[in-house]
Design a protein around this motif. Sequence first.
Motif, mmCIF file in Angstrom:
data_model
loop_
_atom_site.group_PDB
_atom_site.id
_atom_site.type_symbol
_atom_site.label_atom_id
_atom_site.label_comp_id
_atom_site.label_asym_id
_atom_site.label_seq_id
_atom_site.Cartn_x
_atom_site.Cartn_y
_atom_site.Cartn_z
ATOM 1 N N ALA A 4 -1.383 -0.540 -10.109
ATOM 2 C CA ALA A 4 -0.407 0.242 -10.478
ATOM 3 C C ALA A 4 0.407 0.883 -9.313
ATOM 4 C CB ALA A 4 -0.756 1.115 -11.733
ATOM 5 N N VAL A 5 -0.194 1.031 -8.447
ATOM 6 C CA VAL A 5 0.340 1.672 -6.946
ATOM 7 C C VAL A 5 -0.112 0.696 -5.781
ATOM 8 C CG1 VAL A 5 0.264 3.999 -8.169
ATOM 9 C CG2 VAL A 5 -1.386 3.253 -6.779
ATOM 10 N N GLY A 6 0.369 1.069 -4.751
ATOM 11 C CA GLY A 6 0.339 0.449 -3.395
ATOM 12 C C GLY A 6 -1.318 0.706 -2.954
ATOM 13 N N VAL A 7 -1.780 -0.337 -2.341
ATOM 14 C CA VAL A 7 -3.215 -0.171 -1.791
ATOM 15 C C VAL A 7 -2.998 0.523 -0.598
ATOM 16 C CG1 VAL A 7 -4.779 -1.860 -0.785
ATOM 17 C CG2 VAL A 7 -3.665 -2.328 -2.815
ATOM 18 N N GLY A 9 -18.683 -3.719 4.698
ATOM 19 C CA GLY A 9 -18.662 -2.285 4.990
ATOM 20 C C GLY A 9 -17.790 -1.879 6.055
ATOM 21 N N LEU A 10 -16.758 -2.136 6.119
ATOM 22 C CA LEU A 10 -15.567 -1.660 7.357
ATOM 23 C C LEU A 10 -14.447 -1.238 6.315
ATOM 24 C CD1 LEU A 10 -16.113 -4.123 10.242
ATOM 25 C CD2 LEU A 10 -17.150 -2.034 9.927
ATOM 26 N N ASN A 11 -13.941 -0.120 6.639
ATOM 27 C CA ASN A 11 -12.586 0.235 6.232
ATOM 28 C C ASN A 11 -11.217 -0.010 7.114
ATOM 29 O OD1 ASN A 11 -13.655 1.559 3.723
ATOM 30 N ND2 ASN A 11 -14.443 2.877 4.868
ATOM 31 N N TYR A 12 -10.264 -0.840 6.480
ATOM 32 C CA TYR A 12 -8.818 -1.129 6.681
ATOM 33 C C TYR A 12 -7.951 -0.333 6.174
ATOM 34 C CZ TYR A 12 -12.008 -5.154 8.669
ATOM 35 O OH TYR A 12 -12.946 -6.204 9.099
ATOM 36 N N VAL A 13 -7.314 0.366 7.246
ATOM 37 C CA VAL A 13 -6.074 1.230 6.668
ATOM 38 C C VAL A 13 -4.767 0.441 6.886
ATOM 39 C CG1 VAL A 13 -5.090 3.436 7.005
ATOM 40 C CG2 VAL A 13 -7.774 3.147 7.153
ATOM 41 N N ARG A 14 -4.016 0.626 5.774
ATOM 42 C CA ARG A 14 -2.824 0.247 5.877
ATOM 43 C C ARG A 14 -1.675 0.531 6.889
ATOM 44 N NH1 ARG A 14 0.086 1.712 0.703
ATOM 45 N NH2 ARG A 14 0.820 3.450 1.742
ATOM 46 N N VAL A 15 -1.075 -0.320 7.577
ATOM 47 C CA VAL A 15 -0.162 -0.040 8.562
ATOM 48 C C VAL A 15 1.340 0.139 7.888
ATOM 49 C CG1 VAL A 15 0.846 -0.598 10.754
ATOM 50 C CG2 VAL A 15 -1.719 -1.077 10.424
ATOM 51 N N GLY A 16 1.982 1.190 7.945
ATOM 52 C CA GLY A 16 3.179 1.269 7.311
ATOM 53 C C GLY A 16 3.229 1.317 5.752
ATOM 54 N N LEU A 17 4.353 1.037 5.168
ATOM 55 C CA LEU A 17 4.737 1.342 3.702
ATOM 56 C C LEU A 17 4.139 -0.058 2.803
ATOM 57 C CD1 LEU A 17 8.243 2.590 3.842
ATOM 58 C CD2 LEU A 17 6.172 3.792 3.348
ATOM 59 N N TRP A 18 3.827 0.147 1.546
ATOM 60 C CA TRP A 18 3.488 -1.023 0.930
ATOM 61 C C TRP A 18 4.978 -1.719 0.496
ATOM 62 C CZ3 TRP A 18 -0.603 -3.679 -0.889
ATOM 63 C CH2 TRP A 18 -0.488 -4.386 -1.873
ATOM 64 N N PRO A 19 5.074 -3.105 1.054
ATOM 65 C CA PRO A 19 6.390 -3.450 1.220
ATOM 66 C C PRO A 19 6.705 -4.381 0.071
ATOM 67 C CG PRO A 19 4.832 -4.821 2.335
ATOM 68 C CD PRO A 19 4.215 -3.695 1.842
ATOM 69 N N PHE A 20 6.087 -4.494 -1.166
ATOM 70 C CA PHE A 20 6.132 -5.385 -2.107
ATOM 71 C C PHE A 20 6.993 -5.076 -3.518
ATOM 72 C CE2 PHE A 20 2.159 -6.286 -0.108
ATOM 73 C CZ PHE A 20 2.360 -7.627 0.386
ATOM 74 N N PRO A 21 7.925 -5.620 -3.656
ATOM 75 C CA PRO A 21 8.703 -5.088 -5.158
ATOM 76 C C PRO A 21 7.576 -5.411 -6.267
ATOM 77 C CG PRO A 21 10.122 -6.687 -3.759
ATOM 78 C CD PRO A 21 8.624 -6.587 -3.113
#
Length: 91
Positions: free
Chosen positions: A34-37, A44-56
């Motif tokens: 219901a909200v952006g990822v 076992g590794l964490n990947y962090v979003r770069v920038g904004l969640w761009p999807f309508p």
Amino acid sequence: MAWTVTNGQLDPMTFTLDNGTAAVAQGGQAVVVAVGVARIAYHGLNYVRVGLWPFPDGQAVQARYDGGQNIRVQNPQTQVTCIFTYTPPGG
């Protein structure tokens, strides 16, 4: 708002959302969020979003690890892509 996120890998991915909740998608499975990822945990590794969640709202997207230090979430129809990156400790 809602998005369907499909895990395009064989192994599970955990999607941590902007509101702090988490959703687990087994390999090839989809989850509705219901909200952006904000982060993706994979192998076992964490990947962090770069920038904004761009999807309508209402789009179906796919998460894939293509090797290296990034996971991409992409709408396969529009090719809009969101990158999640892993930074090693001390990196």
